[in-house]
Structures are given as structure tokens and as C-alpha cells.
Design a protein around this motif. Structure first.
Motif, PDB file in Angstrom:
ATOM      1  N   GLY A  46      34.687   4.429  26.875  1.00 50.47           N
ATOM      2  CA  GLY A  46      34.958   5.411  27.807  1.00 50.47           C
ATOM      3  C   GLY A  46      33.774   6.336  28.111  1.00 50.47           C
ATOM      4  N   CYS A  47      32.828   6.413  26.975  1.00 49.17           N
ATOM      5  CA  CYS A  47      31.630   7.436  27.542  1.00 49.17           C
ATOM      6  C   CYS A  47      30.808   6.733  28.461  1.00 49.17           C
ATOM      7  N   ILE A  48      30.530   5.245  28.353  1.00 50.48           N
ATOM      8  CA  ILE A  48      29.715   4.690  29.250  1.00 50.48           C
ATOM      9  C   ILE A  48      30.477   4.699  30.592  1.00 50.48           C
ATOM     10  N   VAL A  49      31.755   4.262  30.940  1.00 54.48           N
ATOM     11  CA  VAL A  49      32.556   4.586  31.930  1.00 54.48           C
ATOM     12  C   VAL A  49      32.131   5.866  32.619  1.00 54.48           C
ATOM     13  N   PHE A  50      32.103   7.069  31.537  1.00 54.13           N
ATOM     14  CA  PHE A  50      32.174   8.481  32.172  1.00 54.13           C
ATOM     15  C   PHE A  50      30.834   8.623  32.895  1.00 54.13           C
ATOM     16  N   VAL A  51      29.489   8.063  32.439  1.00 51.59           N
ATOM     17  CA  VAL A  51      28.497   8.300  32.913  1.00 51.59           C
ATOM     18  C   VAL A  51      28.433   7.550  34.182  1.00 51.59           C
ATOM     19  N   LEU A  52      29.069   6.431  34.460  1.00 52.05           N
ATOM     20  CA  LEU A  52      29.096   5.487  35.637  1.00 52.05           C
ATOM     21  C   LEU A  52      29.813   6.336  36.393  1.00 52.05           C
ATOM     22  N   HIS A  53      30.989   6.870  36.218  1.00 52.97           N
ATOM     23  CA  HIS A  53      31.873   7.679  36.843  1.00 52.97           C
ATOM     24  C   HIS A  53      30.976   8.707  37.555  1.00 52.97           C
ATOM     25  N   LEU A  54      30.525   9.565  36.939  1.00 51.41           N
ATOM     26  CA  LEU A  54      29.612  10.730  37.221  1.00 51.41           C
ATOM     27  C   LEU A  54      28.529  10.241  38.419  1.00 51.41           C
ATOM     28  N   THR A  55      28.000   9.285  37.940  1.00 53.63           N
ATOM     29  CA  THR A  55      26.646   8.708  38.923  1.00 53.63           C
ATOM     30  C   THR A  55      27.171   8.127  40.047  1.00 53.63           C
ATOM     31  N   LEU A  56      28.156   7.326  39.860  1.00 57.84           N
ATOM     32  CA  LEU A  56      28.669   6.436  41.205  1.00 57.84           C
ATOM     33  C   LEU A  56      29.917   6.779  42.031  1.00 57.84           C
ATOM     34  N   VAL A  60      35.948   1.282  46.506  1.00 57.91           N
ATOM     35  CA  VAL A  60      36.474   0.140  45.945  1.00 57.91           C
ATOM     36  C   VAL A  60      35.673  -0.806  44.973  1.00 57.91           C
ATOM     37  N   MET A  61      34.505  -1.035  45.895  1.00 61.49           N
ATOM     38  CA  MET A  61      33.570  -1.807  45.127  1.00 61.49           C
ATOM     39  C   MET A  61      33.027  -1.263  43.737  1.00 61.49           C
ATOM     40  N   LEU A  62      32.672  -0.006  44.042  1.00 63.49           N
ATOM     41  CA  LEU A  62      32.052   0.460  42.722  1.00 63.49           C
ATOM     42  C   LEU A  62      33.113   0.888  41.633  1.00 63.49           C
ATOM     43  N   SER A  63      34.331   1.110  41.951  1.00 66.01           N
ATOM     44  CA  SER A  63      35.299   1.212  40.997  1.00 66.01           C
ATOM     45  C   SER A  63      35.594  -0.270  40.249  1.00 66.01           C
ATOM     46  N   LEU A  64      35.327  -0.974  40.906  1.00 68.82           N
ATOM     47  CA  LEU A  64      35.590  -2.612  40.456  1.00 68.82           C
ATOM     48  C   LEU A  64      34.476  -2.646  39.379  1.00 68.82           C
ATOM     49  N   PHE A  65      33.476  -2.344  39.911  1.00 68.66           N
ATOM     50  CA  PHE A  65      31.940  -2.620  39.041  1.00 68.66           C
ATOM     51  C   PHE A  65      32.069  -1.851  37.920  1.00 68.66           C
ATOM     52  N   VAL A  66      32.516  -0.623  37.858  1.00 65.20           N
ATOM     53  CA  VAL A  66      32.665   0.322  36.645  1.00 65.20           C
ATOM     54  C   VAL A  66      33.692  -0.288  35.563  1.00 65.20           C
ATOM     55  N   SER A  67      34.823  -1.111  36.201  1.00 65.02           N
ATOM     56  CA  SER A  67      35.771  -1.681  35.414  1.00 65.02           C
ATOM     57  C   SER A  67      35.227  -2.865  34.768  1.00 65.02           C
ATOM     58  N   VAL A  68      34.424  -3.702  35.516  1.00 68.55           N
ATOM     59  CA  VAL A  68      33.785  -4.831  34.955  1.00 68.55           C
ATOM     60  C   VAL A  68      32.868  -4.369  33.697  1.00 68.55           C
ATOM     61  N   ILE A  69      32.014  -3.576  33.917  1.00 70.56           N
ATOM     62  CA  ILE A  69      31.453  -2.810  32.775  1.00 70.56           C
ATOM     63  C   ILE A  69      32.349  -2.506  31.523  1.00 70.56           C
ATOM     64  N   MET A  70      33.338  -1.525  31.825  1.00 67.88           N
ATOM     65  CA  MET A  70      34.272  -1.354  30.814  1.00 67.88           C
ATOM     66  C   MET A  70      34.647  -2.407  30.085  1.00 67.88           C
ATOM     67  N   TRP A  71      35.423  -3.349  30.873  1.00 63.68           N
ATOM     68  CA  TRP A  71      35.800  -4.484  30.099  1.00 63.68           C
ATOM     69  C   TRP A  71      34.860  -5.283  29.321  1.00 63.68           C
ATOM     70  N   ILE A  72      33.559  -5.393  29.636  1.00 59.76           N
ATOM     71  CA  ILE A  72      32.626  -6.155  29.130  1.00 59.76           C
ATOM     72  C   ILE A  72      32.387  -5.495  27.577  1.00 59.76           C
ATOM     73  N   VAL A  73      32.165  -3.898  27.622  1.00 59.96           N
ATOM     74  CA  VAL A  73      31.880  -3.278  26.478  1.00 59.96           C
ATOM     75  C   VAL A  73      33.160  -3.435  25.488  1.00 59.96           C
ATOM     76  N   ILE A  74      34.309  -3.213  25.898  1.00 58.36           N
ATOM     77  CA  ILE A  74      35.373  -3.014  25.390  1.00 58.36           C
ATOM     78  C   ILE A  74      35.625  -4.657  24.802  1.00 58.36           C
ATOM     79  N   SER A  75      35.491  -5.733  25.333  1.00 54.58           N
ATOM     80  CA  SER A  75      35.646  -6.824  24.905  1.00 54.58           C
ATOM     81  C   SER A  75      34.744  -7.322  23.768  1.00 54.58           C
TER      82      SER A  75
END
Lengths: 238, 61
Positions: A7-17, A201-216
Motif C-alpha cells: 500500500g505504501c509503495i502504491v501510494f508513492v507511485l500514485h503520488l508521482t505518476l 490507463v497505462m500508468l494505473s496498470l503499471f502501478v497495479s503490476v508493481i502492487m501485485w508483484i510486491v503483494i505476491s
């Protein structure tokens, strides 16, 4: 723990991207809604109605102030979302009941990404504020149905003993897309530029990919940890 | 022998229940949180989680 970190990583990506694009879209949205309300005043005799493509927050409703307060609530929402996905993933591991290596964990995470981010996004891509869209309830139902059927489809493909079961898993995966996502009645486009929407759309998918890699990665690691002393070698095996 | 088989069966069932019950609780809690953050209609929750909903492609507004 996995949810908190993700969640914290996604938040940082969210703020920047993502946040700059959301803010930009909201400026377009405000300009557009103020124009349409001006038109409404001018054309009131012609019974012109405000387009339903815009959401305008009522001043009486609470909403976080821009800046730190808004970012704080976004952080909380990202952490809760990541915790929710982590819980679902660990529950999957527990029902599976065997060792989950790093590679297997990433495969589970990949299925999670496809089920919750990519496949619902095929019909209902991430929207910027103010985008044209269909009825909210229809979209929410389609999103949830697509996520659910995608999970069922992947489980059938991965754990189906017979070929027929695996094949039916593929059918279940495609069902919501054959049925089709709800589409907007209006032919109008939203106030934001298509370029901005495509980037979002592309950036939100990218953020999702990062989130799922970290989570899994993290859920598989913490799930294996209590099992035995040699968990690290079991975690890294193929 | 019969008693032994029953014992093994009971142990397996016990392990299964021990595994499945927390997993089902996790699924329920996970979906509860997901629906709360991404789908709840209450204005308060919507406005607080607004930007995150857009980022995760949850249908919003």
C-alpha cells in the motif's frame, strides 16, 4: 504486513505518476462543468439538462482538503486495498495447502493481477474524473462479476484434473467479455483529452503490476516462514 | 485397525478445518475491505477513497 508495504509503495507511485493526471483531469472537469452550468443559465428556456458525464461534488458533503489530508486518505485507501488483496491471496495459499515457492507465489499474484486489474480493465479501463461512462451500479456489478468469473476460470485452468474442466475455465474467463461491459448511452466524450486518459490507463496498470508483484512476493514469503527452518530454500525453489 | 483409520480420518479432517476456516475468514474479510474501499456508496467513504478508486480502476461516480 505485505498489504501495508505494498500500500505504501502504491501510494508513492500514485503520488508521482497518477495524482498529477487526476488533478489535471479535475481542472478540465471543473472548467467543463462551469461552462455547462453557464449554458444551462443561458438556455434555461430551452430546457437544456446538464450532461450526466460529470460529477460535481456538492459543497455540503465532506471531502478531504487538497494536499496532505487528501493524500493521507489516499494512502489509507491504498493500504486497505492492498491488505484486502493480500488476505485473498493468503487465503488461496491456505486452501491450496502446499508449499508456495517464490515462483508459484508470483504466478498466484499474476492471476490476481489479471483477475482484479487487467481483465476488468479490458471492459472498464481506469477512468479519469469526469470521463463519460455508463450507470455506476451496472459497472460495479460487471466489474465484480468479471473479477469473480476470472478467479473461477483461473482456478479451473490451474487445478482442473480433466481437460474438459480446463477448457471450461477458459470459457468462464471469456464469458464476461462476450457478455460485454456496460457502455455509456451518451456519445459525448469527457472533458479530459484522450491522451491524458490513455496515459492514466497505462500508468494505473503499471502501478497495479508493481502492487501485485510486491503483494505476491511478500505473502508467499511470510506464508512459508512459519513452516520450517529451511523455508528460504523451499521459498526459492522452482 | 478400524479405530486407527478413523483416527487418521479425524486428524485429516481436523487439519483441513484448521486450514479452511481461517482461509474462509480471510476471504470474507478481504472482500469486505475491498467492497468497502472500492464499492461502498456512502459519500464519506467515496470522497475519502476517491483517488485510490480511480487508480485501482474501481468504477467511481
Amino acid at each position: 504486513m505485505a498489504g501495508l508495504v505494498a500500500g505504501c509503495i502504491v501510494f508513492v507511485l500514485h503520488l508521482t505518476l497518477l495524482q498529477p493526471l487526476i488533478t489535471q483531469a479535475e481542472i478540465f472537469e471543473k472548467v467543463s462543468s462551469s461552462k455547462s452550468s453557464e449554458n444551462m443559465v443561458q438556455d434555461s428556456s430551452q430546457n437544456s439538462s446538464k450532461p450526466d458525464t460529470h460529477h460535481v461534488h456538492d459543497g455540503s458533503e465532506w471531502s478531504p482538503h487538497d494536499g496532505i489530508e487528501r493524500s493521507f486518505y489516499t494512502l489509507i485507501a491504498h493500504i486497505i486495498t492492498a491488505i484486502a488483496y493480500s488476505l485473498l491471496l493468503v487465503a488461496g495459499f491456505a486452501i491450496y495447502g502446499r508449499d508456495v515457492s517464490l515462483l508459484q507465489g508470483l504466478l498466484w499474484g499474476g492471476a490476481g493481477f489479471l483477475s482484479f486489474s487487467f481483465l476488468p480493465g479490458l471492459g472498464l479501463p481506469a477512468e479519469l474524473p469526469g470521463a463519460t461512462r455508463a450507470d455506476l451500479m451496472d459497472r460495479q456489478l460487471w466489474w465484480l462479476m468479471t473479477a469473480f468469473l476470472s478467479i473461477v476460470g483461473f482456478l479451473l485452468i490451474a487445478f482442473g484434473k480433466a481437460n474438459l474442466l480446463r477448457f471450461s475455465g477458459g470459457i468462464v474467463l471469456t464469458l464476461p467479455h462476450i457478455f460485454g461491459a456496460p457502455v455509456a448511452n451518451s456519445t459525448m466524450s469527457g472533458p479530459s483529452s484522450p491522451e491524458l486518459a490513455a496515459k492514466f490507463v497505462m500508468l494505473s496498470l503499471f502501478v497495479s503490476v508493481i502492487m501485485w508483484i510486491v503483494i505476491s512476493f511478500m505473502t508467499a514469503f511470510f506464508y512459508m516462514r512459519p513452516i520450517g527452518n529451511n523455508y528460504f530454500s523451499r521459498f526459492l525453489r522452482r | 485397525m478400524n479405530n486407527f483409520n478413523n483416527l487418521v480420518k479425524d486428524t485429516n479432517r481436523g487439519e483441513l478445518v484448521q486450514r479452511i476456516v481461517p482461509a474462509l475468514c480471510g476471504i470474507c474479510l478481504g472482500f469486505f475491505l475491498l467492497l468497502g474501499v472500492g464499492f461502498a456508496d456512502a459519500h464519506l467513504i467515496h470522497n475519502a477513497a476517491h483517488d485510490a478508486r480511480h487508480a485501482h480502476s474501481f468504477p467511481c461516480h
